[in-house]
Design a protein around this motif. Structure first.
Motif, mmCIF file in Angstrom:
data_model
loop_
_atom_site.group_PDB
_atom_site.id
_atom_site.type_symbol
_atom_site.label_atom_id
_atom_site.label_comp_id
_atom_site.label_asym_id
_atom_site.label_seq_id
_atom_site.Cartn_x
_atom_site.Cartn_y
_atom_site.Cartn_z
ATOM 1 N N TYR A 1 -1.741 2.837 1.368
ATOM 2 C CA TYR A 1 -2.413 3.963 2.256
ATOM 3 C C TYR A 1 -1.809 4.383 3.507
ATOM 4 O O TYR A 1 -0.940 3.448 4.113
ATOM 5 C CB TYR A 1 -3.616 3.720 2.650
ATOM 6 C CG TYR A 1 -4.675 3.366 1.463
ATOM 7 C CD1 TYR A 1 -5.353 4.119 0.764
ATOM 8 C CD2 TYR A 1 -5.024 1.979 1.665
ATOM 9 C CE1 TYR A 1 -6.275 3.663 -0.123
ATOM 10 C CE2 TYR A 1 -5.891 1.500 0.317
ATOM 11 C CZ TYR A 1 -6.595 2.448 -0.532
ATOM 12 O OH TYR A 1 -7.257 1.738 -1.433
ATOM 13 N N ARG B 1 -2.179 -1.040 -3.702
ATOM 14 C CA ARG B 1 -2.179 0.511 -3.431
ATOM 15 C C ARG B 1 -1.602 0.472 -1.906
ATOM 16 O O ARG B 1 -2.109 -0.246 -1.344
ATOM 17 C CB ARG B 1 -3.630 0.788 -3.434
ATOM 18 C CG ARG B 1 -4.178 1.285 -4.598
ATOM 19 C CD ARG B 1 -5.596 1.842 -4.429
ATOM 20 N NE ARG B 1 -6.100 2.357 -5.766
ATOM 21 C CZ ARG B 1 -7.267 3.031 -5.752
ATOM 22 N NH1 ARG B 1 -8.128 3.009 -4.927
ATOM 23 N NH2 ARG B 1 -7.582 3.616 -7.186
ATOM 24 N N GLU C 1 -2.805 -2.807 0.148
ATOM 25 C CA GLU C 1 -4.047 -3.355 -0.237
ATOM 26 C C GLU C 1 -4.078 -4.120 -1.527
ATOM 27 O O GLU C 1 -3.499 -3.654 -2.609
ATOM 28 C CB GLU C 1 -5.109 -2.201 -0.284
ATOM 29 C CG GLU C 1 -6.676 -2.848 -0.547
ATOM 30 C CD GLU C 1 -7.512 -1.413 -0.597
ATOM 31 O OE1 GLU C 1 -8.306 -1.597 0.398
ATOM 32 O OE2 GLU C 1 -7.342 -0.746 -1.525
ATOM 33 N N LEU D 1 -3.471 10.784 5.681
ATOM 34 C CA LEU D 1 -3.509 11.201 4.376
ATOM 35 C C LEU D 1 -4.841 10.743 3.527
ATOM 36 O O LEU D 1 -4.935 9.572 3.426
ATOM 37 C CB LEU D 1 -2.169 10.822 3.571
ATOM 38 C CG LEU D 1 -0.955 11.533 3.654
ATOM 39 C CD1 LEU D 1 -0.001 11.287 2.904
ATOM 40 C CD2 LEU D 1 -1.199 13.041 3.552
ATOM 41 N N GLY D 2 -5.565 11.599 2.829
ATOM 42 C CA GLY D 2 -6.704 11.335 2.172
ATOM 43 C C GLY D 2 -6.214 10.620 0.786
ATOM 44 O O GLY D 2 -7.146 10.466 -0.027
ATOM 45 N N ASP D 3 -5.243 10.551 0.430
ATOM 46 C CA ASP D 3 -4.981 10.107 -1.025
ATOM 47 C C ASP D 3 -3.945 8.848 -1.071
ATOM 48 O O ASP D 3 -3.429 8.598 0.152
ATOM 49 C CB ASP D 3 -3.769 11.102 -1.724
ATOM 50 C CG ASP D 3 -4.709 12.281 -2.290
ATOM 51 O OD1 ASP D 3 -5.798 12.055 -2.875
ATOM 52 O OD2 ASP D 3 -4.229 13.656 -2.317
ATOM 53 N N VAL D 4 -3.957 8.245 -2.024
ATOM 54 C CA VAL D 4 -3.454 6.605 -2.381
ATOM 55 C C VAL D 4 -1.763 7.368 -2.424
ATOM 56 O O VAL D 4 -1.522 8.164 -3.129
ATOM 57 C CB VAL D 4 -3.639 6.249 -3.492
ATOM 58 C CG1 VAL D 4 -2.947 5.017 -3.737
ATOM 59 C CG2 VAL D 4 -5.175 5.645 -3.176
ATOM 60 N N ARG E 1 -3.897 20.845 -5.872
ATOM 61 C CA ARG E 1 -3.111 19.613 -6.174
ATOM 62 C C ARG E 1 -1.734 20.003 -7.083
ATOM 63 O O ARG E 1 -2.038 21.080 -7.787
ATOM 64 C CB ARG E 1 -4.029 18.549 -7.117
ATOM 65 C CG ARG E 1 -5.360 18.420 -6.515
ATOM 66 C CD ARG E 1 -5.135 17.002 -5.780
ATOM 67 N NE ARG E 1 -6.419 16.482 -5.365
ATOM 68 C CZ ARG E 1 -6.603 15.870 -4.330
ATOM 69 N NH1 ARG E 1 -5.604 15.360 -3.411
ATOM 70 N NH2 ARG E 1 -7.870 15.360 -3.978
ATOM 71 N N LYS F 1 -1.112 0.932 5.151
ATOM 72 C CA LYS F 1 -1.741 -0.410 4.550
ATOM 73 C C LYS F 1 -1.127 -0.543 3.134
ATOM 74 O O LYS F 1 -1.306 0.318 2.427
ATOM 75 C CB LYS F 1 -2.897 -0.408 4.816
ATOM 76 C CG LYS F 1 -3.786 -0.645 6.321
ATOM 77 C CD LYS F 1 -4.009 -2.047 6.635
ATOM 78 C CE LYS F 1 -4.296 -2.198 7.928
ATOM 79 N NZ LYS F 1 -3.941 -3.444 8.623
ATOM 80 N N LEU G 1 -10.846 -3.325 -6.564
ATOM 81 C CA LEU G 1 -9.777 -2.441 -7.217
ATOM 82 C C LEU G 1 -9.763 -2.635 -8.786
ATOM 83 O O LEU G 1 -9.185 -3.477 -9.157
ATOM 84 C CB LEU G 1 -8.223 -2.555 -6.753
ATOM 85 C CG LEU G 1 -7.957 -2.237 -5.209
ATOM 86 C CD1 LEU G 1 -6.467 -2.527 -4.912
ATOM 87 C CD2 LEU G 1 -8.439 -0.624 -5.055
#
Lengths: 400, 206
Positions: A278, A276, A158, A282-285, A116, A156, A263
């Motif tokens: 997405y 948030r 959210e 991608l696996g992250d916000v 990271r 998206k 949330l």
């Protein structure tokens, strides 16, 4: 061992290509923000630790050091708190609400050996000094328009609202400890343990709290949440969210929207509508934001505010996956002798004006320049000698 | 295209889950006859076999949509993901264990605890406002109190027979653990229908 050839854990070089891709994203976001009337602000990389003490960040996630008087300094882990510091003390209140954008690095320590980044670039906006519905809409429209400006489509945004959980917790649990436990379980969507906790400890109408982890998805979630709402506070929250959602739909944004009433991640930081972003694949916000009306109290002001931050590095990774590997069509201008350079410079500027990437050759001989081009670095060599120019093409194996 | 890519903890969790998912009507023969393959297609799902802490890593980074892993690993490693389902298989518990006459809190001296799970051990004692010295041991933790390296151990206890054979007893039960379904935060949202389908499938077999 000398460490002069490596970077510290969590720190990365951005190589050519990557770096320009990232800079492009920053420029596009800057244009999108400016178009909606936001002004740039920059704040120092080093701030007093105290600036961030209200931001609910764990101390161990920050890069801290001491100044000459032994006071704790932090490499900024977040941009919102410094901006509120500025707004509370340095800006003309006549100009409120402030609409500010920023593009700065933030520093956060991640778990070791996790690949990271500890230094990431955040681009975002803050609307400071405006409560209510219109600011909530404005900030989400800006978020969606930013993604669209980047040419992204599979994203998206959210929406959620901290107030729904707070209203439910207030009437379901009679201690802070229980509602904290419930909050953690809602955040993790731990259905099993939450229903267990609700079964054992909740009072009053417990249906809404028990089903909170399932309240995410499309618009139907809002209707369900409204019918489950046990009190007028919870109802008011959903009606506000619905109003925002409906307005965004009327602007044609419905396909980018979704709802998650679970949330509840930074409940002591955010005070109202939260959201948030997405991205597919991608696996992250990649975007997070929301309303934080009480944070400015830490700086002695009462400024209702909302904003968001986009993680530019993650977006760069997503865009790089689709980006073409090499920019085709680079031209190398090779001048034979000193008296040819004037002509060469003219050639270079006309290529530049036509939008063709070109550069002046640094090689001593034409054959070296041609060899370089053959290796794939250039698709054309313009050779200038005695006031005349010859062109060598290396696109599809044509060699003349 | 698979509906979901699921990281599955190799070994005992794998065996339990293969049984459970077969019961739910999923054809799990590719997993039973997997040989040395690590990525296996079974019906609509792609299973990735990994060591327990790696399951969390794959899910956190989003290269797997979901993961099946013991609560013990989740507690020791933490991380950010959704924990949506308790399979109720592999049920056992974290315990403090030691010699039968151990008096952990009677003295003024610092308590020494040996464990394969230093984070779990630290958290448990910190929640009780106790400072303890944690010694990380990689295996056969029962040795530590026998050799007088530590006052007690923190370990997973299922039947208690290993403890018993070495003359140790459970001093305190800490937390119950079992296999859990974890889901990447983005997959949960962008693949909601697929995740819901999987959870309802599992629920039929619970």
């Amino acid at each position: 061992m000398r460490n002069n050839k490596i970077t510290p854990v969590g720190m990365f070089d951005m190589l050519p290509g990557e770096a320009s891709l990232k800079r492009n994203i920053e420029e596009q976001l800057k244009t999108a923000f400016t178009r909606r009337g936001f002004c740039e602000i920059t704040t120092p990389t080093l701030e007093f630790y105290d600036v961030f003490s209200a931001s609910q960040l764990p101390q161990e996630s920050m890069y801290n050091l001491f100044d000459a008087q032994g006071r704790i300094l932090s490499l900024r882990p977040d941009v919102t708190a410094p901006i509120l510091r500025v707004c509370a003390g340095k800006l003309d209140p006549q100009l409120m609400p402030y609409r500010l954008w920023y593009c700065q690095q933030v520093f956060r320590r991640n778990k070791a050996l996790n690949a990271r980044r500890d230094e990431i670039t955040q681009c975002g906006v803050e609307i400071v000094g405006a409560g209510g519905f219109r600011a909530d809409v404005e900030v989400i429209v800006t978020a969606i328009e930013s993604f669209l400006a980047l040419g992204l489509d599979g994203f998206k945004i959210e929406l959620g609202h901290i107030g729904y959980f707070k209203a439910l917790a207030e009437c379901s649990f009679d201690s802070k400890e229980l509602s904290d436990r419930a909050r953690t379980l809602v955040e993790r969507k731990d259905f099993a343990q939450l229903s267990d906790l609700v079964e054992r400890h909740a009072i009053g109408d417990r249906r809404a709290m028990g089903s909170l982890p399932t309240l995410f998805g499309g618009k139907e979630v809002l209707d369900e949440a409204l019918s489950l709402a046990p009190n007028s506070d919870a109802k008011a929250v959903i009606l506000h969210l619905k109003e925002v959602y409906d307005l965004l739909c009327s602007l044609g944004y419905e396909k980018y929207l979704s709802i998650d009433l679970g949330l509840v991640h930074a409940i002591d930081y955010y005070t109202g509508l939260v959201f948030r972003g997405y991205l597919k694949g991608l696996g992250d916000v990649v975007l997070s934001g929301g309303r934080y009306d009480t944070l400015s109290e830490a700086f002695g002001a009462g400024l209702p505010s909302t904003g968001f931050a986009i993680d530019v590095d993650s977006i760069a990774i997503a865009l790089k996956k689709n980006a073409p590997q090499k920019s085709a069509g680079r031209v190398l201008v090779h001048c034979h002798a000193a008296e040819d350079f004037k002509r060469g410079e003219e050639e270079l500027s006309s290529l530049f004006e036509a939008g063709v990437p070109a550069e002046m050759s640094l090689f001593d001989s034409l054959s070296e320049a041609i060899n370089k081009a053959k290796s794939g670095a250039f698709s054309r060599v313009v050779f200038i000698s005695d006031g005349k120019s010859e062109i060598y093409e290396f696109g599809g194996g044509k060699d003349e | 295209m698979s509906k979901l890519r699921i990281a599955l903890t190799k070994g005992r969790v794998e065996k339990d889950i293969v049984k459970l998912l077969s019961r739910a009507g999923l054809d799990m023969t590719p997993l039973i006859e997997k040989g040395r393959k690590l990525i296996i297609q079974a019906g609509d799902y792609e299973f990735v076999l990994a060591k327990a802490p790696d399951v969390i890593t794959y899910v956190e980074h989003g290269v797997c949509d979901a993961g099946i892993v013991g609560k013990d690993t989740i507690m020791e490693n933490g991380g950010s993901f959704y924990e949506v389902l308790d399979f109720k298989t592999g049920v056992c518990s974290f315990c403090v264990a030691g010699l039968p006459d151990t008096q952990l809190y009677s003295d003024y001296r610092q308590i020494k605890i040996a464990s394969k799970y230093p984070n779990v051990a630290k958290r448990y004692f910190n929640e009780r406002n106790l400072d303890v010295d944690i010694i990380k041991i990689e295996g056969s933790v029962e040795l530590a109190p026998l050799l007088e390296l530590s006052d007690a151990i923190v370990d997973i206890v299922e039947t208690g027979s290993t403890l018993k054979e070495n003359g140790l007893v459970v001093l305190e039960r800490m937390y119950d653990i079992s296999a859990r379904l974890i889901v990447n935060t983005v997959s949960m949202k962008l693949k909601k229908d697929e995740v819901t389908e999987l959870t309802s499938l599992v629920k039929t077999a619970l």
